[in-house]
Write an enzyme that holds these catalytic residues in place. Structure first.
Site, PDB file in Angstrom:
ATOM      1  N   HIS A  94       1.068  -1.223  -0.047  1.00 23.78           N
ATOM      2  CA  HIS A  94       0.019   0.071   0.017  1.00 23.78           C
ATOM      3  C   HIS A  94       0.983   1.366  -0.022  1.00 23.78           C
ATOM      4  O   HIS A  94       1.774   1.174   0.539  1.00 23.78           O
ATOM      5  CB  HIS A  94      -0.909  -0.048   1.287  1.00 23.78           C
ATOM      6  CG  HIS A  94      -2.178   1.072   1.317  1.00 23.78           C
ATOM      7  ND1 HIS A  94      -1.825   2.374   1.227  1.00 23.78           N
ATOM      8  CD2 HIS A  94      -3.201   0.837   0.844  1.00 23.78           C
ATOM      9  CE1 HIS A  94      -2.907   3.111   1.205  1.00 23.78           C
ATOM     10  NE2 HIS A  94      -3.787   2.141   0.783  1.00 23.78           N
ATOM     11  N   GLU A 168      -3.863   1.672  -7.271  1.00 23.53           N
ATOM     12  CA  GLU A 168      -4.331   2.823  -6.470  1.00 23.53           C
ATOM     13  C   GLU A 168      -3.536   3.820  -6.663  1.00 23.53           C
ATOM     14  O   GLU A 168      -2.402   4.015  -6.207  1.00 23.53           O
ATOM     15  CB  GLU A 168      -4.258   2.544  -4.871  1.00 23.53           C
ATOM     16  CG  GLU A 168      -5.195   1.472  -4.282  1.00 23.53           C
ATOM     17  CD  GLU A 168      -5.415   1.632  -2.865  1.00 23.53           C
ATOM     18  OE1 GLU A 168      -6.686   1.711  -2.658  1.00 23.53           O
ATOM     19  OE2 GLU A 168      -4.594   1.448  -2.027  1.00 23.53           O
TER      20      GLU A 168
HETATM   21  P1  13P Z   1      -9.659   6.295   0.122  1.00 23.93           P
HETATM   22  O1  13P Z   1     -10.897   5.642  -0.200  1.00 23.93           O
HETATM   23  O2  13P Z   1      -9.775   7.133   1.574  1.00 23.93           O
HETATM   24  O3  13P Z   1      -9.141   7.324  -0.799  1.00 23.93           O
HETATM   25  O4  13P Z   1      -8.433   5.415   0.550  1.00 23.93           O
HETATM   26  C1  13P Z   1      -8.272   4.391  -0.458  1.00 23.93           C
HETATM   27  C2  13P Z   1      -7.155   3.450  -0.068  1.00 23.93           C
HETATM   28  O5  13P Z   1      -6.004   3.796   0.216  1.00 23.93           O
HETATM   29  C3  13P Z   1      -7.654   2.160   0.075  1.00 23.93           C
HETATM   30  O6  13P Z   1      -6.671   1.035   0.203  1.00 23.93           O
END
Ligand code: 13P
Length: 251
Positions: A94, A168
């Protein structure tokens, strides 16, 4: 049987016992689980009690493991420990851990290996920063993050397992103005080509994460490349996560 759409709730450092009790009781009555596979990733201190109390309608994960072996690592826990208390999934790579906890590719590889060897499924996150995107480096960054694991000697020796990749974009996480699906279409096309070249169709799941909530989840869920969502803040708002589940059922 068709693969269910995957929703992963990353609670990050949020939620307390009262919140999770309410989440369990409200989600148990959601009638979406024929269509959706839900993985909840609470902070580790809550995992054991939640698994014991949980209805069997959804699954559990954790947000990281150490990747280290041996005992002399104060504050750490490994994948076999979270497997023992009921985790089935582990988030790896992450961006918040890459950035703030300095987890580089070598750490990510050792975590990935540990997760698979413990019989758990990694949820492998990749994504570029705003600066990298502005410099036209999005694909280069994605390729280097993916290849660091998937082309490693260590990966080649791992037993066959489900591949879950979560795209992401760092600039979309926690953003006031979320990304729209159109603005990341180049990245999705590239990720799909990359993953289909590496893995057979059906062996991998591509998810999207970054400010996903009710209202915008469908635009990602309906993309043919996307089979799941990684939800951050909305996981800590019971109406919002229920909204995501309802809006995404049927994809
Ligand atoms: P948000 O949905 O708060 O932007 O976070 C995304 C995230 O990091 C999920 O792992």
């Amino acid at each position: 049987m068709a693969q269910k759409f995957l929703v992963i709730a990353n609670c990050k450092q949020g939620g307390r016992t009262a919140f999770f009790d309410q989440l369990l009781s409200e989600l148990a009555s959601c009638s979406v689980f024929d269509d959706i596979s839900l993985v909840v990733m609470p902070p580790v201190p809550y995992l054991g009690q939640l698994v014991s109390a949980s209805p069997q309608v959804f699954q559990w994960g954790v947000q990281m493991v150490s990747g280290r072996s041996g005992t002399a690592w104060t504050g750490s826990y490994d994948a076999s420990m979270v497997a023992e208390i009921g985790a089935q999934y582990v988030c790896i790579g992450h961006s918040e851990r890459r950035q703030h906890d300095r987890e580089d590719s070598l750490v990510t590889i050792s975590q990935y290996q540990q997760v698979v060897e413990a019989g758990l499924t990694p949820i492998f996150c990749v994504g570029e920063t705003a600066k990298q995107r502005a410099q036209g480096q999005s694909i280069t960054i994605l390729e280097s993050q993916l290849s660091a694991v998937f082309n490693s000697d260590c990966f080649a020796k791992l037993p066959k397992h489900d591949i879950i990749v979560a795209y992401e974009p760092v600039w979309a996480i926690g953003a006031d103005k979320p990304a729209d699906a159109q603005s990341v279409s180049t990245e999705f096309s590239w990720l799909t080509s990359y993953l289909t070249a590496q893995f057979s169709h059906g062996q991998y799941t591509l998810c999207y994460g970054g400010s996903v909530g009710p209202g915008n989840c469908q635009q990602f869920a309906k993309l043919p490349e996307v089979n799941g969502l990684l939800v951050g803040r909305a996981s800590l708002d019971i109406d919002a996560i229920k909204g995501v589940l309802l809006e995404c059922s049927g994809y």
